[in-house]
Scaffold this active site. Structure first.
Site, mmCIF file in Angstrom:
data_model
loop_
_atom_site.group_PDB
_atom_site.id
_atom_site.type_symbol
_atom_site.label_atom_id
_atom_site.label_comp_id
_atom_site.label_asym_id
_atom_site.label_seq_id
_atom_site.Cartn_x
_atom_site.Cartn_y
_atom_site.Cartn_z
ATOM 1 N N SER A 45 -1.156 -2.697 -3.391
ATOM 2 C CA SER A 45 0.176 -2.199 -3.037
ATOM 3 C C SER A 45 0.870 -3.145 -2.058
ATOM 4 C CB SER A 45 0.059 -0.767 -2.490
ATOM 5 O OG SER A 45 1.319 -0.145 -2.425
ATOM 6 N N ASP B 133 0.907 5.652 -12.144
ATOM 7 C CA ASP B 133 1.218 5.404 -10.733
ATOM 8 C C ASP B 133 2.601 5.964 -10.410
ATOM 9 O OD1 ASP B 133 1.969 4.162 -8.255
ATOM 10 O OD2 ASP B 133 0.510 2.579 -8.626
ATOM 11 N N HIS C 127 -2.285 5.454 -8.169
ATOM 12 C CA HIS C 127 -2.203 4.467 -7.095
ATOM 13 C C HIS C 127 -3.387 4.549 -6.128
ATOM 14 C CE1 HIS C 127 0.474 1.524 -5.218
ATOM 15 N NE2 HIS C 127 0.268 2.070 -4.031
#
Length: 253
Positions: free
Chosen positions: A120, A196, A229
């Site tokens: 991320s 995600d 995620h």
């Protein structure tokens, strides 16, 4: 600044390549080491793992703890130029210069064989560090990275506060911009989950894919069906990433 280190048994007898993992928003140096299941594969492929924290802590800056996506736990791996952040938030220099020097001085690493990856916000950081320092990092990969921070809410919020209004300065920390002028000799690996929640609004992997195609940069972008995620996603594909790095870190010049 705190950091975590994993040393495979083989490091007791010889220096090993070193692989840096940059974590995402809200994380500390502990998250990756505790949740990713990476140590078994670092031992298998004989690489040292280093995971730094994601920002300074307790700097005493007004507002540093107000938002989960800015300030504490959200350094975005940039060198801040704006007050009051510039005095402490120098995460790019920390990751690329200060920390590697500290690791090389205190641990049995082969400083000429460094790799970097992240998740991320940390995936963004890993790509930027690799693209801006192609002679320093022999390998790079990312899980669900923020590949176009100048275009998305997370990046715009962070960059406007850390770097100011000049968007030319932002480009130095945008992988989709950097790859157009600096290509790596080695391939980039990215895994992205199709489930995600941040995919369309914050991550936008297709932007980086298109930029790599324009630049002629070798990229493997794997869209993993049904993954979100979380660290469950990371732990599922962590061996693939460590193997990707180990093959490049151990390869002969």
């Amino acid at each position: 600044m705190k950091f975590a280190v994993y040393l495979p048994t083989r490091s007791q007898s010889e220096p090993l390549p070193v692989l840096y993992f940059l974590s995402g928003l809200t994380c500390t140096e502990e998250n990756f080491m505790a949740k990713a299941g990476a140590q078994q594969f670092a031992a298998k492929y004989n690489v040292i793992l280093v995971a730094p924290d994601t920002s300074p802590r307790g700097a005493g800056i007004p507002g540093e703890d107000e938002d989960w996506d800015f300030g504490t736990g959200a350094g975005f791996y940039v060198d801040a130029t704006q007050e009051p952040w510039r005095s402490h938030y120098q995460m790019y220099s920390y990751v690329t210069q200060e920390l590697p020097a500290l690791i090389a001085e205190n641990f049995p690493v082969r400083a000429d064989r460094q790799g970097i990856f992240g998740h991320s916000m940390g995936g963004h950081g890993a790509l930027v560090c690799a693209l801006r320092n192609p002679d320093q990092y022999r390998s790079v990969s990312a899980f669900a990275p923020i590949v176009a921070p100048t275009r998305v809410p997370w990046g715009k919020k962070a960059f406007s506060n850390y770097l100011g209004a000049d968007q030319e300065a932002w480009r130095l920390y945008d992988a989709s911009e950097l790859v157009l002028s600096t290509q790596l000799q080695h391939p980039i690996l990215i895994d992205q989950g199709t489930a995600d929640n941040f995919l369309e609004k914050q991550l936008m992997p297709q932007v980086f894919e298109q930029a790599c195609a324009r630049a002629g940069q070798s990229l493997t972008l794997r869209m993993q069906d049904g993954y979100d995620h979380s660290y469950y996603f990371i732990s599922t594909f962590i061996e693939d990433h460590i193997r990707h790095h180990a093959e490049l870190l151990w390869s002969r010049d």
